[in-house]
Motif scaffolding. Structure first.
Motif, mmCIF file in Angstrom:
data_model
loop_
_atom_site.group_PDB
_atom_site.id
_atom_site.type_symbol
_atom_site.label_atom_id
_atom_site.label_comp_id
_atom_site.label_asym_id
_atom_site.label_seq_id
_atom_site.Cartn_x
_atom_site.Cartn_y
_atom_site.Cartn_z
ATOM 1 N N ILE A 22 0.840 -1.200 0.000
ATOM 2 C CA ILE A 22 0.000 0.000 0.000
ATOM 3 C C ILE A 22 0.878 1.254 0.000
ATOM 4 O O ILE A 22 0.621 2.218 -0.719
ATOM 5 N N LEU A 23 1.949 1.216 0.811
ATOM 6 C CA LEU A 23 2.853 2.371 0.864
ATOM 7 C C LEU A 23 3.550 2.556 -0.477
ATOM 8 O O LEU A 23 3.753 3.686 -0.947
ATOM 9 N N GLU A 24 3.873 1.446 -1.095
ATOM 10 C CA GLU A 24 4.517 1.488 -2.414
ATOM 11 C C GLU A 24 3.620 2.222 -3.422
ATOM 12 O O GLU A 24 4.059 3.102 -4.160
ATOM 13 N N LYS A 25 2.343 1.868 -3.401
ATOM 14 C CA LYS A 25 1.379 2.509 -4.305
ATOM 15 C C LYS A 25 1.264 4.001 -4.008
ATOM 16 O O LYS A 25 1.171 4.817 -4.908
ATOM 17 N N LEU A 26 1.251 4.324 -2.701
ATOM 18 C CA LEU A 26 1.151 5.729 -2.293
ATOM 19 C C LEU A 26 2.330 6.532 -2.851
ATOM 20 O O LEU A 26 2.158 7.623 -3.380
#
Lengths: 87, 334
Positions: free
Chosen positions: B326-330
Motif C-alpha cells: 500500500i505504501l509502495e502505491k502511495l
C-alpha cells in the motif's frame, strides 16, 4: 432438491414477479410487493407450497411482485428452482 | 426486445438519444442496454456497479412497459454480477414510476430522489439490531484513511458526551487503505473507549450510492444535491433506527468538500432533531493532524514526522510488512 446456483427468473412487468434464488444455509423467503399489504400472506403461502413440493429446505428466495396471480408465482418460482438446481 | 448496445452506431444513437432527453452521457458503465423500434432507439439504460443510470424512455412512450423491460434486464444483469441491491437517482416526478417496479425511496430532494431495489437498507438495519443501546446516543462517520490521533481525539471527545457512540467507518473501497485495514486500525485505536460501538456504513452513508462525488473531491451543484440526499437518508432512516440524537464532526480547515458536507449537516440535521457537534481539530507540534498529511509523510518516507500524528497501533501497522504494497502505491502516486 438442493439449490446450487444463484439464478433469477421473471420480469418487472405488471402482473409478473421477479424471483431471485441463491444457496444459503437455511430457508429464507423475502417478499416485496406492490400489493404487500393486502396479499403478502397469500404470496407467502403459495411460495411455501411450491418450495415444499420441490423439497427445498435451504436457500435464499427473494421475490419482488407486481400483483402476479397464483399460477404466475408458481411458474416463475418453479423455473428459478429448476435453474438453481442444475449442475 | 432489450438488447445490449455495444457497436459504434448503436452507441452513437444511444448518446444522441440520452442527450436529446436532457441527461449527460457518461462513458463508464458495466452494462448498456436499449430497446429499438425499427431503426429508432426508444429506451436506453445503463448499470455501473450497483448504480442504474442514464435511464431514458422516449417521452411519448412513457405510459407503457418500456421502463419495466429495461430495468428488468439491468437488475438481472446486476444480480448476475453480484449486486443484490441496486440504486437509482431520478427526478422527483419519476419516484412513483420506480416505486411501481418495487423500488423503495431512500431520500427525496426538490431536485433529485434516490431509490433502491432489493431491500438492502432494511436488511442492513435488521442486521444491526443486536448493536442497539438505550440512552443518549451519538454518531461519528469516518473514513480513517488511515486512523490518526485526530480521529482518536474526535472519538474520545464525542464518547465523553454521550452514553453510546456509534462509530461508522466508511465501507466504500475508494481510499488508499482498503476497508478491512481501515476498520481494523480504528478498532485497535479505540479499543479502550468502552462506550464506542463500531460498525460500518454499508452502502448508506458517504458511499458511491449516496454521495458519489465525495470520492471525486468535486465541490459542485451536483455534489451539493448528493450530500443533501445522503444527510436526508441519515436523518430520516438511520438516526431514528439507532436513536441517534447527536452527530459529531471535526472542524475541516483543508478539504472544501468535507467543509461543505459539515455545513450542510449543520443546516439540515437540526430540522430532524439531531444536534451537530463540531469538535476542534487536534494539532500536533507541527500543525493540524489529518490523514492526508499522514499520507504525505508516507509518500516521502518520513516516518519520524508520523509519530505525533498517529497512535502506536496505526504506526505499528504502517511499519509492518503487510503495509508494504500500500505504501509502495502511495509513493508512486496511485
Amino acid at each position: 432438491m438442493k439449490i446450487v446456483k444463484k439464478v433469477q427468473a421473471g420480469t418487472m412487468q405488471s402482473s409478473d414477479l421477479m424471483v431471485f434464488v441463491e444457496p444459503f444455509d437455511e430457508l429464507s423467503v423475502e417478499i416485496e410487493s406492490t400489493v404487500k399489504k393486502q396479499f403478502e400472506h397469500l404470496i407467502r403461502a403459495k411460495l411455501d407450497a411450491v418450495l415444499a413440493a420441490h423439497g427445498v429446505t435451504a436457500g435464499k428466495i427473494r421475490v419482488t411482485d407486481r400483483g402476479a396471480l397464483d399460477y404466475a408465482i408458481e411458474a416463475r418460482l418453479e423455473t428459478a428452482l429448476k435453474r438453481a438446481g442444475e449442475e | 426486445m432489450v438488447t445490449e448496445l455495444s457497436c459504434a452506431p448503436d452507441l452513437g444513437k444511444a448518446r444522441a438519444f440520452i442527450e436529446r432527453n436532457g441527461l449527460s452521457f457518461e462513458e463508464v458503465w458495466d452494462d448498456l442496454v436499449g430497446i429499438h423500434e425499427g431503426d429508432e432507439v426508444v429506451a436506453v439504460g445503463a448499470r455501473a456497479g450497483n448504480i442504474l443510470k442514464m435511464l431514458v424512455v422516449e417521452p411519448s412512450r412513457q405510459n407503457g412497459t418500456l421502463l419495466g423491460e429495461l430495468v428488468t434486464e439491468l437488475v438481472a444483469r446486476g444480480f448476475t454480477a453480484g449486486y443484490d441491491t441496486l440504486f437509482v437517482y431520478t427526478k422527483p416526478e419519476y419516484v412513483v414510476s420506480f416505486e411501481c417496479l418495487n423500488f423503495s425511496l431512500l431520500a427525496n430532494h426538490e431536485r433529485a430522489a434516490l431509490l433502491e431495489y432489493g431491500g438492502g437498507l432494511e436488511r442492513w438495519l435488521t442486521s444491526c439490531l443486536p448493536l442497539l443501546r438505550p440512552g443518549l446516543n451519538g454518531a461519528v462517520v469516518m473514513n480513517c484513511n488511515p486512523f490518526t490521533l485526530g480521529h482518536r481525539h474526535l472519538v474520545e471527545t464525542a464518547a465523553r458526551q454521550v452514553d453510546n457512540l456509534y462509530l461508522f467507518v466508511v465501507r466504500e473501497e475508494r481510499s488508499h487503505f482498503p476497508f478491512a485495514v481501515r476498520f481494523r486500525l480504528v478498532k485497535e485505536g479505540v479499543r479502550d473507549i468502552r462506550n464506542v460501538i463500531l460498525l460500518d456504513t454499508s452502502d448508506y452513508v458517504v458511499s458511491s450510492a449516496t454521495f458519489p462525488s465525495y470520492f471525486l473531491k468535486r465541490d459542485d451543484p451536483i455534489s451539493r444535491i448528493q450530500m443533501e440526499l445522503d444527510l436526508t437518508l441519515f436523518a430520516h432512516r438511520i438516526a431514528p433506527f439507532f436513536r441517534i440524537s447527536q452527530r459529531f464532526i471535526g472542524t475541516e480547515p483543508c478539504c472544501s468538500m468535507t467543509h461543505s458536507y459539515n455545513e450542510t449537516m449543520k443546516r439540515l440535521l437540526p430540522h430532524y432533531g439531531i444536534g451537530v457537534v463540531e469538535v476542534a481539530r487536534k494539532e500536533s507540534a507541527d500543525g493540524v493532524i489529518s490523514a492526508s498529511r499522514v499520507r504525505d509523510f508516507l509518500k516521502s518516507d518520513d516516518f519520524a514526522s508520523l509519530e505525533g500524528h498517529v497512535p502506536g497501533t496505526t504506526l505499528a501497522y504502517l511499519r509492518s510488512v503487510e503495509a508494504g504494497p500500500i505504501l509502495e502505491k502511495l509513493r508512486k502516486g496511485e
